[in-house]
Design a protein around this motif. Structure first.
Motif, PDB file in Angstrom:
ATOM      1  N   ALA A 115      46.737 120.544 136.412  1.00 54.47           N
ATOM      2  CA  ALA A 115      47.781 121.519 136.091  1.00 54.47           C
ATOM      3  C   ALA A 115      47.751 122.668 137.102  1.00 54.47           C
ATOM      4  CB  ALA A 115      47.593 122.046 134.674  1.00 54.47           C
ATOM      5  N   ILE A 116      46.545 123.063 137.519  1.00 51.05           N
ATOM      6  CA  ILE A 116      46.423 124.082 138.571  1.00 51.05           C
ATOM      7  C   ILE A 116      47.073 123.584 139.855  1.00 51.05           C
ATOM      8  CG2 ILE A 116      44.774 125.266 140.072  1.00 51.05           C
ATOM      9  CD1 ILE A 116      42.838 125.259 137.626  1.00 51.05           C
ATOM     10  N   LYS A 150      39.073 126.431 142.025  1.00 50.70           N
ATOM     11  CA  LYS A 150      39.361 127.275 143.191  1.00 50.70           C
ATOM     12  C   LYS A 150      39.877 126.431 144.352  1.00 50.70           C
ATOM     13  CE  LYS A 150      35.981 130.794 141.885  1.00 50.70           C
ATOM     14  NZ  LYS A 150      34.677 131.440 142.201  1.00 50.70           N
ATOM     15  N   GLU A 151      39.310 125.237 144.521  1.00 50.07           N
ATOM     16  CA  GLU A 151      39.780 124.361 145.599  1.00 50.07           C
ATOM     17  C   GLU A 151      41.229 123.922 145.370  1.00 50.07           C
ATOM     18  OE1 GLU A 151      37.261 121.074 146.571  1.00 50.07           O
ATOM     19  OE2 GLU A 151      35.420 122.259 146.428  1.00 50.07           O
ATOM     20  N   TYR A 152      41.589 123.706 144.095  1.00 46.16           N
ATOM     21  CA  TYR A 152      42.934 123.227 143.786  1.00 46.16           C
ATOM     22  C   TYR A 152      43.978 124.343 143.734  1.00 46.16           C
ATOM     23  CZ  TYR A 152      41.404 118.437 142.808  1.00 46.16           C
ATOM     24  OH  TYR A 152      40.911 117.148 142.910  1.00 46.16           O
ATOM     25  N   GLY A 153      43.548 125.603 143.762  1.00 46.72           N
ATOM     26  CA  GLY A 153      44.544 126.662 143.867  1.00 46.72           C
ATOM     27  C   GLY A 153      44.403 127.822 142.905  1.00 46.72           C
ATOM     28  N   ALA A 154      43.387 127.839 142.051  1.00 43.11           N
ATOM     29  CA  ALA A 154      43.198 128.988 141.164  1.00 43.11           C
ATOM     30  C   ALA A 154      42.843 130.216 141.992  1.00 43.11           C
ATOM     31  CB  ALA A 154      42.098 128.701 140.145  1.00 43.11           C
ATOM     32  N   ALA A 174      53.663 128.798 142.097  1.00 42.60           N
ATOM     33  CA  ALA A 174      52.949 129.914 141.470  1.00 42.60           C
ATOM     34  C   ALA A 174      52.190 130.705 142.528  1.00 42.60           C
ATOM     35  CB  ALA A 174      51.976 129.383 140.412  1.00 42.60           C
ATOM     36  N   ALA A 175      52.312 132.028 142.472  1.00 44.15           N
ATOM     37  CA  ALA A 175      51.600 132.873 143.423  1.00 44.15           C
ATOM     38  C   ALA A 175      50.189 133.161 142.940  1.00 44.15           C
ATOM     39  CB  ALA A 175      52.356 134.187 143.615  1.00 44.15           C
ATOM     40  N   ARG A 176      50.064 133.319 141.638  1.00 43.99           N
ATOM     41  CA  ARG A 176      48.780 133.711 141.043  1.00 43.99           C
ATOM     42  C   ARG A 176      48.470 132.751 139.903  1.00 43.99           C
ATOM     43  NH1 ARG A 176      47.561 139.628 138.291  1.00 43.99           N
ATOM     44  NH2 ARG A 176      45.277 139.569 138.467  1.00 43.99           N
ATOM     45  N   ILE A 177      47.303 132.128 139.961  1.00 42.25           N
ATOM     46  CA  ILE A 177      46.905 131.171 138.925  1.00 42.25           C
ATOM     47  C   ILE A 177      45.563 131.606 138.355  1.00 42.25           C
ATOM     48  CG2 ILE A 177      46.406 128.763 138.372  1.00 42.25           C
ATOM     49  CD1 ILE A 177      48.078 127.966 140.839  1.00 42.25           C
ATOM     50  N   LEU A 178      45.578 131.984 137.096  1.00 38.97           N
ATOM     51  CA  LEU A 178      44.370 132.383 136.395  1.00 38.97           C
ATOM     52  C   LEU A 178      43.889 131.205 135.571  1.00 38.97           C
ATOM     53  CD1 LEU A 178      46.190 135.013 136.855  1.00 38.97           C
ATOM     54  CD2 LEU A 178      44.742 136.068 135.138  1.00 38.97           C
ATOM     55  N   ILE A 208      48.004 115.952 147.609  1.00 39.28           N
ATOM     56  CA  ILE A 208      47.016 116.137 146.557  1.00 39.28           C
ATOM     57  C   ILE A 208      45.800 115.250 146.845  1.00 39.28           C
ATOM     58  CG2 ILE A 208      48.687 116.808 144.790  1.00 39.28           C
ATOM     59  CD1 ILE A 208      48.541 113.980 143.662  1.00 39.28           C
ATOM     60  N   ASN A 209      44.662 115.664 146.323  1.00 39.49           N
ATOM     61  CA  ASN A 209      43.413 114.935 146.523  1.00 39.49           C
ATOM     62  C   ASN A 209      42.709 114.727 145.177  1.00 39.49           C
ATOM     63  OD1 ASN A 209      43.258 114.986 149.633  1.00 39.49           O
ATOM     64  ND2 ASN A 209      43.584 117.135 149.092  1.00 39.49           N
ATOM     65  N   PRO A 210      43.255 113.874 144.328  1.00 36.15           N
ATOM     66  CA  PRO A 210      42.700 113.731 142.974  1.00 36.15           C
ATOM     67  C   PRO A 210      41.368 113.005 142.921  1.00 36.15           C
ATOM     68  CG  PRO A 210      44.447 112.126 143.319  1.00 36.15           C
ATOM     69  CD  PRO A 210      44.446 113.026 144.524  1.00 36.15           C
TER      70      PRO A 210
END
Length: 355
Positions: free
Chosen positions: A182-183, A208-212, A191-195, A315-317
């Motif tokens: 989902a991240i 963090k690697e996926y974009g958080a 999304a600019a900011r992902i918490l 993507i790198n699942p």
């Protein structure tokens, strides 16, 4: 035929199941790589709807086509394919109404290992090959393909139904395999900011690697308060629920923005009863917050699109696969790993080499 089945609630085992018979539009397949899911754990140990005796479990699979029906056009024996976890009856009338996941009955799109024999067997049937299966492009690994069939599509579904716009702030509750995807999905949607909310170190690292952009933990205090503090009291544009108990539903409502906030749920809540709905943050029924409760997208076209995302490096699942086991009989061990969730586990792949 050897199959791993649900004998009764809380009890699994190996069973001599009848071999499937090919149908005109269908295909008989044998699994090459499988992975148990948290949904399998819920099916076995978490109650839910009554299941048929000796139900063959499993719905995440890469497989080889063994035989096709006379009306199958696009697949043949020997093809290596992904089998989506969600397999709607694309010929049902409800499909024309856009009801892709519940066309003929609630959860009719989720058949494998639920209302129809699953993939944890020497052979299994897919009733409509041309609308369900997808060939695996050259250069894509088994790990990458296997993650697409459920984990990627479910996480991305959560992001897609969250109404994410360029520059939005998004919260992802739960950073297991679904939350991690989902991240990734939220990042791709702009999304600019992902918490991200979670605490297991291996998942925090991948988040963090996926974009958080930030990772919050329940261990550091009330999560809603953390989100509201970090968003200057506004809350998040979108909240994607990917894990947690009943309480996370209310938390998601609490932290979504008034007037434009969207809550997108792909989480499973076991048992019966009701989910709590907070009156105050729900605006006493008038907060203008949108709630979506979604089953993952499935089908051939969905799988082909996700495989293209892998093929072209978007993507790198495969990073989700932390454990490897070998042999059909190891499915039982894999299920127990998913139940116990050791600290170093995200997903386990069972590779099956047929002699």
């Amino acid at each position: 035929m050897k199959a791993f089945v649900l004998i009764e609630p809380g009890k699994v085992g190996w069973y001599d199941a009848p071999e499937p018979t090919v149908t005109p539009y269908g295909a008989i397949l044998r699994p090459i790589a499988v992975t148990p899911c948290s949904s399998d754990v819920h099916t076995v140990y978490g109650g839910g709807s009554r299941k048929a005796p000796n139900l063959v479990l499993g719905h995440e699979c890469v497989a080889e086509v063994l035989e096709t029906g006379e009306l199958v056009c696009d697949f043949k024996a020997g093809d290596l394919v992904v089998v989506p976890a969600i397999t709607p009856d694309w010929r049902a009338c409800g499909i024309q109404e856009g009801n892709f996941k519940h066309a003929t009955a609630p959860f009719s799109g989720h058949q494998l290992g639920r209302t129809a024999p699953g993939v944890f067997a020497e052979k299994f049937l897919i009733p409509d090959a041309d609308t369900t299966l997808a060939k695996i492009p050259e250069g894509i690994s088994l790990e990458q393909a296997l993650m697409c069939v459920d984990v990627v599509t479910t996480g991305f579904t959560g992001a897609e139904f969250a109404d994410i716009k360029i520059g939005d702030t998004v919260v992802v509750l739960g950073i297991g395999p679904i939350g991690l995807m989902a991240i990734e999905g939220a990042r791709h949607l702009g999304a600019a900011r992902i918490l991200a909310v979670g605490s297991r170190p291996i998942c925090v690292k991948l988040a963090k690697e996926y974009g958080a952009t930030e990772v919050l933990s329940y261990k550091d205090g009330n999560v809603t308060e953390q989100v509201m503090e970090r968003t200057d009291g506004l809350g998040a544009d979108s909240v994607i629920i990917c894990g947690g108990g009943d309480e996370v539903f209310a938390q998601a409502v609490d932290m979504a923005r008034y007037g434009i906030g969207t809550i997108s749920n792909v989480n499973y809540y076991g048992g019966t009863g009701n989910l709590p709905f907070p009156k105050f943050s729900g605006g006493r029924g008038m907060a203008g917050k949108t709630i979506r409760t979604e089953l993952a997208k499935g089908g051939r076209v969905r799988m082909e699109r996700l495989l293209k995302m892998v093929r072209y490096g978007r993507i790198n699942p495969e990073k989700l696969v932390t454990h490897h086991l070998y042999g059909l009989e190891q499915i039982e061990t894999a299920l127990q790993l998913m139940k116990e969730k050791p600290e170093d586990l995200i997903k386990v792949m069972v590779r099956i080499d047929w002699k």
